[in-house]
Write a protein that holds these residues in place. Structure first.
Motif, short mmCIF file in Angstrom:
data_model
loop_
_atom_site.label_atom_id
_atom_site.label_comp_id
_atom_site.label_asym_id
_atom_site.label_seq_id
_atom_site.Cartn_x
_atom_site.Cartn_y
_atom_site.Cartn_z
N THR A 63 0.83 -1.21 0.00
CA THR A 63 0.00 0.00 0.00
C THR A 63 0.87 1.26 0.00
O THR A 63 2.02 1.23 0.45
CB THR A 63 -0.93 0.06 1.23
OG1 THR A 63 -0.12 0.06 2.42
CG2 THR A 63 -1.88 -1.13 1.26
N VAL A 65 0.20 5.62 0.68
CA VAL A 65 -0.76 6.69 1.02
C VAL A 65 -0.03 8.02 0.99
O VAL A 65 1.03 8.17 1.60
CB VAL A 65 -1.38 6.46 2.42
CG1 VAL A 65 -2.37 7.58 2.73
CG2 VAL A 65 -2.05 5.11 2.51
N ALA A 70 -4.61 7.06 -1.92
CA ALA A 70 -4.09 5.78 -1.41
C ALA A 70 -4.18 4.74 -2.52
O ALA A 70 -5.11 4.75 -3.33
CB ALA A 70 -4.89 5.32 -0.19
N ILE A 72 -3.43 0.41 -3.38
CA ILE A 72 -3.11 -0.93 -2.92
C ILE A 72 -2.90 -1.79 -4.16
O ILE A 72 -3.66 -1.68 -5.13
CB ILE A 72 -4.22 -1.50 -2.01
CG1 ILE A 72 -3.85 -2.88 -1.48
CG2 ILE A 72 -5.57 -1.54 -2.72
CD1 ILE A 72 -4.76 -3.38 -0.35
N SER A 154 -3.97 2.63 6.13
CA SER A 154 -3.59 1.36 5.51
C SER A 154 -3.02 0.42 6.56
O SER A 154 -2.54 0.86 7.61
CB SER A 154 -2.57 1.58 4.39
OG SER A 154 -1.32 2.00 4.92
N GLY A 163 -3.39 -6.98 2.71
CA GLY A 163 -3.29 -5.53 2.75
C GLY A 163 -4.67 -4.92 2.80
O GLY A 163 -5.61 -5.45 2.20
N LEU A 165 -6.95 -1.04 2.84
CA LEU A 165 -7.10 0.42 2.81
C LEU A 165 -8.46 0.76 3.38
O LEU A 165 -9.44 0.05 3.11
CB LEU A 165 -7.04 0.97 1.37
CG LEU A 165 -5.71 0.95 0.62
CD1 LEU A 165 -5.91 1.56 -0.77
CD2 LEU A 165 -4.63 1.71 1.39
N ALA A 184 -8.79 -1.08 10.24
CA ALA A 184 -8.10 -1.75 9.13
C ALA A 184 -7.59 -3.12 9.58
O ALA A 184 -7.65 -4.10 8.82
CB ALA A 184 -6.94 -0.89 8.64
#
Length: 364
Positions: A63, A65, A70, A72, A154, A163, A165, A184
Protein backbone atom coordinates in the motif's frame (compact mmCIF):
# COMPACT_ATOMS: atom_id res chain seq x y z
CA UNK A 1 3.28 -43.91 -33.28
CA UNK A 2 4.78 -45.51 -30.19
CA UNK A 3 4.98 -43.11 -27.23
CA UNK A 4 8.23 -43.73 -25.36
CA UNK A 5 9.12 -42.95 -21.75
CA UNK A 6 11.73 -40.49 -23.03
CA UNK A 7 9.06 -38.54 -24.94
CA UNK A 8 6.85 -38.38 -21.86
CA UNK A 9 9.80 -37.26 -19.71
CA UNK A 10 10.74 -34.50 -22.15
CA UNK A 11 7.19 -33.18 -22.37
CA UNK A 12 6.87 -33.32 -18.61
CA UNK A 13 10.07 -31.28 -18.21
CA UNK A 14 8.82 -28.72 -20.73
CA UNK A 15 5.38 -28.27 -19.21
CA UNK A 16 5.45 -29.43 -15.60
CA UNK A 17 2.28 -31.45 -16.26
CA UNK A 18 1.63 -34.88 -14.73
CA UNK A 19 3.04 -38.08 -16.18
CA UNK A 20 -0.29 -39.52 -17.31
CA UNK A 21 -1.47 -36.13 -18.63
CA UNK A 22 1.67 -35.89 -20.79
CA UNK A 23 1.30 -39.45 -22.06
CA UNK A 24 -2.36 -38.92 -22.92
CA UNK A 25 -1.60 -35.67 -24.77
CA UNK A 26 1.13 -37.36 -26.81
CA UNK A 27 -1.18 -40.24 -27.67
CA UNK A 28 -3.89 -37.79 -28.78
CA UNK A 29 -1.44 -35.92 -31.02
CA UNK A 30 0.40 -39.00 -32.30
CA UNK A 31 3.63 -37.84 -30.70
CA UNK A 32 3.50 -34.21 -31.89
CA UNK A 33 5.15 -32.36 -29.01
CA UNK A 34 3.93 -28.86 -29.94
CA UNK A 35 0.36 -30.06 -30.38
CA UNK A 36 0.61 -31.92 -27.07
CA UNK A 37 1.79 -28.75 -25.32
CA UNK A 38 -1.22 -26.91 -26.77
CA UNK A 39 -3.58 -29.58 -25.43
CA UNK A 40 -2.00 -29.38 -21.98
CA UNK A 41 -2.33 -25.60 -22.00
CA UNK A 42 -6.00 -25.79 -22.88
CA UNK A 43 -6.59 -28.28 -20.09
CA UNK A 44 -4.65 -26.16 -17.61
CA UNK A 45 -1.99 -28.84 -17.20
CA UNK A 46 1.00 -26.94 -18.61
CA UNK A 47 2.76 -25.03 -15.85
CA UNK A 48 6.31 -24.44 -17.03
CA UNK A 49 6.46 -24.04 -20.79
CA UNK A 50 8.20 -20.74 -20.14
CA UNK A 51 8.58 -18.44 -17.16
CA UNK A 52 5.60 -16.35 -18.16
CA UNK A 53 3.48 -19.50 -18.26
CA UNK A 54 4.21 -20.61 -14.72
CA UNK A 55 1.72 -20.09 -11.92
CA UNK A 56 2.55 -17.06 -9.79
CA UNK A 57 0.41 -17.46 -6.69
CA UNK A 58 2.78 -16.13 -4.02
CA UNK A 59 3.86 -12.51 -3.73
CA UNK A 60 2.90 -9.50 -1.66
CA UNK A 61 0.27 -6.83 -1.22
CA UNK A 62 1.65 -3.32 -0.86
CA UNK A 63 0.00 0.00 0.00
CA UNK A 64 0.97 3.63 -0.46
CA UNK A 65 -0.76 6.69 1.02
CA UNK A 66 0.05 10.30 0.17
CA UNK A 67 -1.77 13.66 -0.02
CA UNK A 68 -5.32 12.36 0.11
CA UNK A 69 -4.62 9.45 -2.21
CA UNK A 70 -4.09 5.78 -1.41
CA UNK A 71 -3.18 2.78 -3.55
CA UNK A 72 -3.11 -0.93 -2.92
CA UNK A 73 -1.55 -3.44 -5.32
CA UNK A 74 -0.95 -7.18 -5.44
CA UNK A 75 2.13 -8.41 -7.28
CA UNK A 76 2.62 -12.15 -7.56
CA UNK A 77 5.68 -14.36 -7.77
CA UNK A 78 6.02 -18.12 -8.00
CA UNK A 79 7.61 -18.64 -4.59
CA UNK A 80 7.44 -17.10 -1.16
CA UNK A 81 11.25 -16.95 -1.21
CA UNK A 82 11.24 -14.46 -4.09
CA UNK A 83 8.37 -12.53 -2.50
CA UNK A 84 10.72 -11.73 0.38
CA UNK A 85 13.56 -10.73 -1.98
CA UNK A 86 14.66 -7.10 -1.59
CA UNK A 87 14.62 -6.46 -5.36
CA UNK A 88 11.10 -7.81 -5.62
CA UNK A 89 9.93 -5.73 -2.65
CA UNK A 90 11.50 -2.58 -4.12
CA UNK A 91 9.80 -3.19 -7.46
CA UNK A 92 6.40 -3.64 -5.79
CA UNK A 93 6.92 -0.46 -3.76
CA UNK A 94 7.73 1.45 -6.94
CA UNK A 95 4.61 0.04 -8.62
CA UNK A 96 2.40 1.14 -5.69
CA UNK A 97 3.86 4.65 -5.72
CA UNK A 98 3.34 4.96 -9.47
CA UNK A 99 -0.31 3.90 -9.11
CA UNK A 100 -0.82 6.86 -6.74
CA UNK A 101 -0.15 9.27 -9.61
CA UNK A 102 -1.58 7.13 -12.39
CA UNK A 103 -4.84 7.76 -14.23
CA UNK A 104 -5.03 4.15 -15.40
CA UNK A 105 -8.44 2.57 -14.81
CA UNK A 106 -7.30 -1.03 -15.17
CA UNK A 107 -4.25 -3.28 -15.36
CA UNK A 108 -3.98 -3.16 -19.16
CA UNK A 109 -3.89 0.64 -19.17
CA UNK A 110 -1.40 0.71 -16.30
CA UNK A 111 0.91 -1.81 -17.98
CA UNK A 112 0.97 0.34 -21.13
CA UNK A 113 1.91 3.62 -19.46
CA UNK A 114 5.54 4.83 -19.15
CA UNK A 115 7.55 3.50 -16.21
CA UNK A 116 7.98 6.51 -13.93
CA UNK A 117 11.61 5.74 -13.09
CA UNK A 118 12.60 5.29 -16.74
CA UNK A 119 10.11 6.72 -19.22
CA UNK A 120 11.89 5.14 -22.18
CA UNK A 121 10.05 1.92 -21.31
CA UNK A 122 6.57 0.92 -20.17
CA UNK A 123 5.49 -0.66 -16.90
CA UNK A 124 5.20 -3.95 -18.80
CA UNK A 125 8.77 -3.59 -20.09
CA UNK A 126 10.00 -3.07 -16.52
CA UNK A 127 8.06 -6.12 -15.33
CA UNK A 128 9.68 -8.24 -18.06
CA UNK A 129 13.08 -6.91 -17.03
CA UNK A 130 12.43 -7.82 -13.40
CA UNK A 131 11.35 -11.33 -14.41
CA UNK A 132 14.67 -11.75 -16.25
CA UNK A 133 16.71 -10.47 -13.29
CA UNK A 134 14.84 -12.29 -10.51
CA UNK A 135 14.34 -15.50 -12.49
CA UNK A 136 10.69 -16.20 -11.71
CA UNK A 137 7.42 -15.36 -13.35
CA UNK A 138 5.86 -12.25 -11.82
CA UNK A 139 2.48 -10.66 -12.35
CA UNK A 140 1.00 -7.28 -11.43
CA UNK A 141 -2.35 -8.82 -10.74
CA UNK A 142 -4.64 -6.04 -9.51
CA UNK A 143 -4.74 -2.62 -7.90
CA UNK A 144 -7.20 -0.18 -6.39
CA UNK A 145 -6.90 3.52 -5.82
CA UNK A 146 -8.84 5.76 -3.42
CA UNK A 147 -8.95 9.56 -3.32
CA UNK A 148 -10.47 11.16 -0.24
CA UNK A 149 -10.81 14.41 1.64
CA UNK A 150 -11.30 12.43 4.85
CA UNK A 151 -8.98 10.02 6.65
CA UNK A 152 -7.12 7.29 4.78
CA UNK A 153 -5.45 4.46 6.64
CA UNK A 154 -3.59 1.36 5.51
CA UNK A 155 -2.52 -1.85 7.17
CA UNK A 156 -0.23 -4.64 6.00
CA UNK A 157 -0.43 -8.01 7.73
CA UNK A 158 2.14 -10.83 7.80
CA UNK A 159 4.70 -9.11 5.62
CA UNK A 160 2.29 -8.46 2.78
CA UNK A 161 0.06 -11.52 2.83
CA UNK A 162 -2.93 -9.24 3.46
CA UNK A 163 -3.29 -5.53 2.75
CA UNK A 164 -6.12 -3.14 3.66
CA UNK A 165 -7.10 0.42 2.81
CA UNK A 166 -9.82 2.27 4.73
CA UNK A 167 -11.48 5.56 3.83
CA UNK A 168 -13.34 7.41 6.60
CA UNK A 169 -15.30 10.63 6.70
CA UNK A 170 -13.81 12.13 9.85
CA UNK A 171 -11.49 14.85 11.15
CA UNK A 172 -7.81 13.99 10.70
CA UNK A 173 -6.37 13.88 14.21
CA UNK A 174 -4.22 11.32 16.01
CA UNK A 175 -7.16 9.72 17.83
CA UNK A 176 -9.16 9.18 14.64
CA UNK A 177 -6.17 7.97 12.63
CA UNK A 178 -5.35 5.44 15.35
CA UNK A 179 -8.97 4.28 15.45
CA UNK A 180 -9.20 3.82 11.68
CA UNK A 181 -5.93 1.91 11.78
CA UNK A 182 -7.42 -0.57 14.24
CA UNK A 183 -10.48 -0.89 11.98
CA UNK A 184 -8.10 -1.75 9.13
CA UNK A 185 -6.66 -4.49 11.36
CA UNK A 186 -10.22 -5.70 11.99
CA UNK A 187 -10.82 -5.94 8.24
CA UNK A 188 -7.60 -7.90 7.75
CA UNK A 189 -8.55 -10.37 10.48
CA UNK A 190 -12.29 -10.78 9.89
CA UNK A 191 -12.58 -10.25 6.12
CA UNK A 192 -15.96 -8.46 5.91
CA UNK A 193 -17.55 -7.96 2.50
CA UNK A 194 -19.50 -4.76 3.15
CA UNK A 195 -19.27 -1.69 5.38
CA UNK A 196 -22.93 -1.95 6.43
CA UNK A 197 -26.18 -3.72 5.58
CA UNK A 198 -27.18 -0.74 3.45
CA UNK A 199 -24.39 -1.64 1.01
CA UNK A 200 -26.00 -4.99 0.17
CA UNK A 201 -28.25 -4.85 -2.88
CA UNK A 202 -31.78 -6.22 -2.87
CA UNK A 203 -30.65 -8.87 -5.35
CA UNK A 204 -27.83 -10.03 -3.06
CA UNK A 205 -30.15 -10.15 -0.06
CA UNK A 206 -32.69 -12.14 -2.05
CA UNK A 207 -29.99 -14.60 -3.09
CA UNK A 208 -28.78 -14.92 0.52
CA UNK A 209 -32.36 -15.59 1.65
CA UNK A 210 -32.92 -18.20 -1.07
CA UNK A 211 -29.69 -20.02 -0.19
CA UNK A 212 -30.56 -19.90 3.51
CA UNK A 213 -34.05 -21.29 2.90
CA UNK A 214 -32.81 -24.14 0.69
CA UNK A 215 -30.01 -24.93 3.13
CA UNK A 216 -32.51 -25.19 5.99
CA UNK A 217 -34.89 -27.40 4.01
CA UNK A 218 -32.05 -29.71 3.03
CA UNK A 219 -31.18 -30.19 6.70
CA UNK A 220 -34.45 -31.59 8.06
CA UNK A 221 -32.80 -32.31 11.42
CA UNK A 222 -32.54 -28.56 12.05
CA UNK A 223 -36.17 -27.76 11.22
CA UNK A 224 -38.76 -26.98 13.90
CA UNK A 225 -40.56 -30.07 15.28
CA UNK A 226 -44.02 -29.23 13.80
CA UNK A 227 -42.52 -29.01 10.33
CA UNK A 228 -40.55 -32.20 10.85
CA UNK A 229 -43.76 -34.02 11.80
CA UNK A 230 -45.46 -32.94 8.57
CA UNK A 231 -42.47 -34.20 6.57
CA UNK A 232 -42.42 -37.48 8.48
CA UNK A 233 -46.15 -37.96 7.87
CA UNK A 234 -45.66 -37.59 4.13
CA UNK A 235 -42.72 -40.00 4.25
CA UNK A 236 -44.89 -42.63 5.99
CA UNK A 237 -47.62 -42.17 3.40
CA UNK A 238 -45.27 -42.60 0.45
CA UNK A 239 -42.62 -45.02 -0.72
CA UNK A 240 -39.84 -42.47 -0.24
CA UNK A 241 -38.31 -44.59 2.56
CA UNK A 242 -37.58 -48.30 2.65
CA UNK A 243 -39.18 -50.52 5.28
CA UNK A 244 -36.15 -50.44 7.57
CA UNK A 245 -35.93 -46.63 7.61
CA UNK A 246 -39.67 -46.33 8.13
CA UNK A 247 -39.38 -48.59 11.16
CA UNK A 248 -36.55 -46.48 12.57
CA UNK A 249 -38.49 -43.28 11.91
CA UNK A 250 -41.60 -44.63 13.60
CA UNK A 251 -39.67 -45.79 16.66
CA UNK A 252 -37.34 -42.82 17.12
CA UNK A 253 -39.10 -39.82 15.56
CA UNK A 254 -39.10 -38.04 18.93
CA UNK A 255 -35.48 -38.97 19.65
CA UNK A 256 -33.07 -36.06 19.22
CA UNK A 257 -30.53 -38.50 17.75
CA UNK A 258 -33.00 -39.81 15.14
CA UNK A 259 -30.91 -38.76 12.17
CA UNK A 260 -27.93 -40.75 13.44
CA UNK A 261 -29.99 -43.93 12.92
CA UNK A 262 -31.42 -43.15 9.49
CA UNK A 263 -29.59 -44.13 6.29
CA UNK A 264 -28.11 -41.47 4.01
CA UNK A 265 -30.77 -42.35 1.46
CA UNK A 266 -33.53 -41.73 4.00
CA UNK A 267 -32.08 -38.36 5.03
CA UNK A 268 -31.87 -37.35 1.36
CA UNK A 269 -35.47 -38.50 0.79
CA UNK A 270 -36.72 -36.41 3.72
CA UNK A 271 -34.85 -33.38 2.36
CA UNK A 272 -36.50 -33.94 -1.03
CA UNK A 273 -39.92 -33.98 0.64
CA UNK A 274 -39.07 -30.74 2.47
CA UNK A 275 -38.04 -29.08 -0.79
CA UNK A 276 -41.26 -30.24 -2.47
CA UNK A 277 -43.21 -28.51 0.34
CA UNK A 278 -41.08 -25.37 0.13
CA UNK A 279 -43.88 -22.91 -0.59
CA UNK A 280 -46.04 -24.16 2.27
CA UNK A 281 -43.14 -24.29 4.73
CA UNK A 282 -42.11 -20.73 3.83
CA UNK A 283 -45.53 -19.57 5.05
CA UNK A 284 -44.79 -21.00 8.48
CA UNK A 285 -43.97 -18.26 11.04
CA UNK A 286 -41.63 -20.50 13.03
CA UNK A 287 -39.65 -21.38 9.90
CA UNK A 288 -39.46 -17.73 8.89
CA UNK A 289 -38.08 -16.90 12.32
CA UNK A 290 -35.41 -19.56 11.86
CA UNK A 291 -34.48 -18.16 8.43
CA UNK A 292 -34.36 -14.56 9.69
CA UNK A 293 -32.13 -15.63 12.56
CA UNK A 294 -29.69 -17.32 10.21
CA UNK A 295 -29.65 -14.38 7.82
CA UNK A 296 -29.01 -12.00 10.70
CA UNK A 297 -26.09 -14.14 11.79
CA UNK A 298 -24.65 -14.08 8.28
CA UNK A 299 -25.01 -10.30 8.06
CA UNK A 300 -23.10 -9.91 11.32
CA UNK A 301 -20.26 -11.85 9.73
CA UNK A 302 -20.12 -10.03 6.37
CA UNK A 303 -20.96 -6.45 7.44
CA UNK A 304 -18.06 -4.63 9.09
CA UNK A 305 -20.15 -2.39 11.35
CA UNK A 306 -22.08 -5.40 12.68
CA UNK A 307 -18.97 -7.43 13.51
CA UNK A 308 -17.74 -7.75 17.06
CA UNK A 309 -14.78 -5.40 17.43
CA UNK A 310 -11.65 -7.55 17.76
CA UNK A 311 -10.24 -5.35 20.53
CA UNK A 312 -13.50 -5.01 22.47
CA UNK A 313 -12.79 -5.20 26.21
CA UNK A 314 -16.09 -6.98 26.88
CA UNK A 315 -15.90 -9.18 23.79
CA UNK A 316 -19.32 -7.89 22.71
CA UNK A 317 -18.87 -4.32 21.44
CA UNK A 318 -19.52 -3.99 17.70
CA UNK A 319 -17.39 -1.94 15.31
CA UNK A 320 -20.33 0.45 14.98
CA UNK A 321 -20.45 0.95 18.75
CA UNK A 322 -16.66 1.41 18.87
CA UNK A 323 -16.79 4.15 16.21
CA UNK A 324 -19.65 5.84 18.09
CA UNK A 325 -17.40 5.84 21.15
CA UNK A 326 -14.55 7.42 19.16
CA UNK A 327 -16.95 9.99 17.67
CA UNK A 328 -18.03 11.01 21.16
CA UNK A 329 -14.40 11.29 22.28
CA UNK A 330 -13.35 13.58 19.40
CA UNK A 331 -16.61 15.52 19.27
CA UNK A 332 -17.26 14.74 15.59
CA UNK A 333 -18.78 11.93 13.56
CA UNK A 334 -16.40 9.19 12.45
CA UNK A 335 -18.08 7.37 9.55
CA UNK A 336 -16.60 4.64 7.40
CA UNK A 337 -17.03 5.25 3.67
CA UNK A 338 -15.28 2.27 2.07
CA UNK A 339 -12.48 -0.26 2.37
CA UNK A 340 -10.38 -2.51 0.16
CA UNK A 341 -8.92 -5.83 1.29
CA UNK A 342 -6.44 -7.81 -0.84
CA UNK A 343 -5.11 -11.20 0.18
CA UNK A 344 -2.15 -12.57 -1.73
CA UNK A 345 -3.07 -15.35 -4.14
CA UNK A 346 -6.78 -15.43 -3.28
CA UNK A 347 -8.64 -17.05 -6.15
CA UNK A 348 -5.47 -18.40 -7.77
CA UNK A 349 -5.26 -22.17 -7.93
CA UNK A 350 -1.93 -23.33 -6.54
CA UNK A 351 -0.74 -26.49 -8.20
CA UNK A 352 1.68 -28.66 -6.26
CA UNK A 353 3.29 -31.64 -7.93
CA UNK A 354 5.77 -34.29 -6.84
CA UNK A 355 7.28 -35.94 -9.91
CA UNK A 356 8.90 -38.81 -8.00
CA UNK A 357 5.64 -39.58 -6.23
CA UNK A 358 3.76 -39.48 -9.51
CA UNK A 359 6.15 -41.94 -11.15
CA UNK A 360 6.04 -44.26 -8.13
CA UNK A 361 2.26 -44.20 -8.21
CA UNK A 362 2.17 -45.11 -11.91
CA UNK A 363 4.67 -47.95 -11.35
CA UNK A 364 2.34 -49.70 -8.85
Amino acid sequence: MTITAAMVKELRELTGAGVMACKKALVETDGDQEAAIEILRKKGEATAVKKSGRIAAEGVVFTAVKDGKAAIVEVNSETDFVAKNEKFQTFVSNVANQILDSDAADIDAFMAEPWALDTTKTVKDELVSQIAVIGENMNIRRFKKIESDGVLASYIHAGGKIGVLVDADAPANDTVVAAIKTVAMQIAAMSPQYVSREDISDEELAKMREITIDSALNDVSSLPKPIQKDIFAEAFASDALNAEDKAVLEEKQNDKYLFNFLSKEAIAALAAIAMSKKEAIMANKIFNGLVEGRISKQLKEVCLLDQTYVMAADGKQTVKAYLAEVSKEVGATVALKSFVRFETGEGIEKKEEDFAAEVAKQMK
